[in-house]
Design an enzyme around this catalytic site. Structure first.
Site, PDB file in Angstrom:
ATOM      1  N   ASP A 103       0.856  -1.190   0.000  1.00 10.13           N
ATOM      2  CA  ASP A 103       0.000   0.000   0.000  1.00 10.13           C
ATOM      3  C   ASP A 103       0.888   1.234   0.000  1.00 10.13           C
ATOM      4  O   ASP A 103       1.672   1.450   0.937  1.00 10.13           O
ATOM      5  CB  ASP A 103      -0.898  -0.017   1.235  1.00 10.13           C
ATOM      6  CG  ASP A 103      -1.943   1.089   1.221  1.00 10.13           C
ATOM      7  OD1 ASP A 103      -1.968   1.865   0.247  1.00 10.13           O
ATOM      8  OD2 ASP A 103      -2.722   1.169   2.188  1.00 10.13           O
ATOM      9  N   ASP A 146      -3.119   2.476  -5.912  1.00  8.29           N
ATOM     10  CA  ASP A 146      -1.978   2.512  -4.993  1.00  8.29           C
ATOM     11  C   ASP A 146      -1.849   1.266  -4.123  1.00  8.29           C
ATOM     12  O   ASP A 146      -1.079   1.255  -3.157  1.00  8.29           O
ATOM     13  CB  ASP A 146      -2.055   3.758  -4.117  1.00  8.29           C
ATOM     14  CG  ASP A 146      -3.306   3.793  -3.250  1.00  8.29           C
ATOM     15  OD1 ASP A 146      -4.258   3.039  -3.542  1.00  8.29           O
ATOM     16  OD2 ASP A 146      -3.343   4.575  -2.283  1.00  8.29           O
ATOM     17  N   GLU A 147      -2.554   0.211  -4.436  1.00 15.61           N
ATOM     18  CA  GLU A 147      -2.492  -1.023  -3.653  1.00 15.61           C
ATOM     19  C   GLU A 147      -2.398  -2.235  -4.579  1.00 15.61           C
ATOM     20  O   GLU A 147      -3.065  -2.279  -5.611  1.00 15.61           O
ATOM     21  CB  GLU A 147      -3.736  -1.190  -2.779  1.00 15.61           C
ATOM     22  CG  GLU A 147      -3.995  -0.081  -1.787  1.00 15.61           C
ATOM     23  CD  GLU A 147      -5.287  -0.325  -1.017  1.00 15.61           C
ATOM     24  OE1 GLU A 147      -5.390  -1.376  -0.350  1.00 15.61           O
ATOM     25  OE2 GLU A 147      -6.204   0.508  -1.113  1.00 15.61           O
TER      26      GLU A 147
END
Length: 423
Positions: free
Chosen positions: A9, A105-106
């Site tokens: 993350d 973003d993960e």
């Protein structure tokens, strides 16, 4: 043998990306926000300094500034975030080919088969990965390491920023059971309301509740959340580039000003139906159901849907159905802040045909074929010369924040009735 799953993350991703070119702001409270002029005036991301003042994602700019009067606001640059996300995922792919993005973003990584090659434990490899991303991009990541995807995700949330958290079969209950039940992956608002009625406040209390009763109250979701609380999840990590079949295609617009009356509504639905039609054609799909979401200035939202007379990707069909659905569900004199239009129950266009047309259906297959040919021709022009090379005249020169490449051109245009113009 247990798998070794990472959940990576990026910390305060949008804010981190913006601060790469503004190192002078790194220690100051910074937030990335939407454009207030286009009514996207909410916090999209914040750095650690802003978080210390209690600034949270998705709150209004005004509320955030009330908590942090010195808050520095930066506009969002989504192309930058997409480019940086691709660079970071490329680093992940050096460690395994099982990389499954969960959002921009993960990502989940299955490194089970990679550990012997790198001759490291899961935690050691996660630390190496964090260092590689930080050194090559300037962005820090937090990594959860566990034996399944759910616990790996909870691990990356457990400690931030720039940290590795290991959840094993031996320690995960001790670490996650005191957490609020809202920290459990996919514990949505409806489930949390049920848990509150039952007096379930923590993940440990959820784990101690009879599974059968949760299934009775919440259906399959209740059983799944109980399994997650017990560390049960065998969902595989997809390989890079592997995608689930498309289930819906939609588009939404938050307008620069509220829609007021039928004329505004028709402009908005023309733009939305055109975008959804274009995307359906691009993917070679037709939809059998139309879904409409309406939000007012007080953020009250209603959702409605209805089956279509026949499978379609035609803009006029989508527009007519959307207008009918909205007219039957909403007082047209009430203002509208946001509209969302979605095609559901998708099927390949060549297989969907036109469904079972009624004897009283006013559109014969021959007419539908002609209209489809026209839409396909328009989409081909857009593909070759740009999305705005053909634009529906009724949305030109609007003041609703619906952008087209032609909107800025000089010259006058007669006020046309939206929805009935042909490209």
């Amino acid at each position: 043998m247990d798998r070794t799953i990472f959940h990576c993350d990026c910390n305060s991703f949008y804010a981190s990306a913006e601060l790469l070119s503004r190192p002078d702001l790194r220690d100051k409270p910074v937030a990335v926000c939407g454009n207030p002029e286009n009514r996207h005036g909410i916090i999209l991301a914040k750095n650690e300094a802003a978080k210390a003042f209690g600034v949270v994602t998705a709150e209004t700019i005004g509320r955030a500034q009330g908590k942090c009067p010195g808050l520095i606001l930066l506009p969002a640059h989504h192309e930058l975030y997409a480019r940086l996300s691709r660079q970071i995922n490329a680093i992940y792919c050096r460690y395994t080919d099982q990389v499954e993005p969960f959002s921009i973003d993960e990502s989940w990584l299955d490194v089970t088969g990679s550990l012997p090659y790198f001759k490291k434990t899961g935690q050691e490899l996660a630390d190496e990965l964090r260092a590689a991303v930080r050194q090559e991009t300037g962005v820090t990541i937090s990594v959860g390491v566990s034996f399944n995807k759910v616990l790996a995700k909870m691990g990356s949330d457990y400690k931030k920023p720039d940290a590795t958290t290991l959840f094993t079969r031996e320690n995960f209950k001790e670490r996650i059971y005191p957490l609020p039940v809202s920290a459990l992956l996919f514990a949505g608002r409806a489930a949390r309301r049920v848990f509150a009625r039952l007096g379930i406040a923590t993940i440990g209390q959820l784990a101690g509740y009879p599974r059968e009763q949760l299934v009775e109250l919440l259906g399959k979701t209740g059983g799944t959340l109980w399994d997650y609380a017990h560390g049960i999840d065998d969902t595989p990590v997809k390989h890079w580039g592997e995608r689930d079949p498309i289930k819906t295609i939609g588009n939404s617009i938050t307008f620069r000003r509220n829609l007021q009356g039928l004329y505004d509504i028709r402009i908005a639905l023309t733009a939305l139906s055109d975008k959804v039609s274009s995307r359906l054609i691009r993917h070679g799909l037709k939809c059998r159901t139309l879904q409409l979401q309406i939000r007012d200035p007080d953020f009250r939202t209603i959702s409605r849907q209805r089956p279509l007379p026949h499978p379609t990707y035609l803009q006029k069909d989508l527009f007519d159905a959307a207008l009918s659905l909205l007219s039957s569900s909403w007082d047209l004199d009430k203002p509208i802040r946001m509209l969302s239009l979605t095609g559901a129950q998708l099927a390949p266009a060549e297989e969907a045909g036109w469904g079972q047309l009624s004897l009283f259906e006013p559109q014969a297959p021959e007419e539908l074929k002609k209209r489809e040919s026209l839409e396909l021709m328009v989409e081909d022009l857009r593909r070759r010369f740009g999305a705005d090379c053909v634009t529906r005249a009724s949305i030109l020169h609007n003041d609703l924040g619906i952008d087209t490449a032609l909107s800025g051109r000089k010259g006058s245009l007669e006020r046309q009735e939206p929805g009935n113009t042909e490209s």
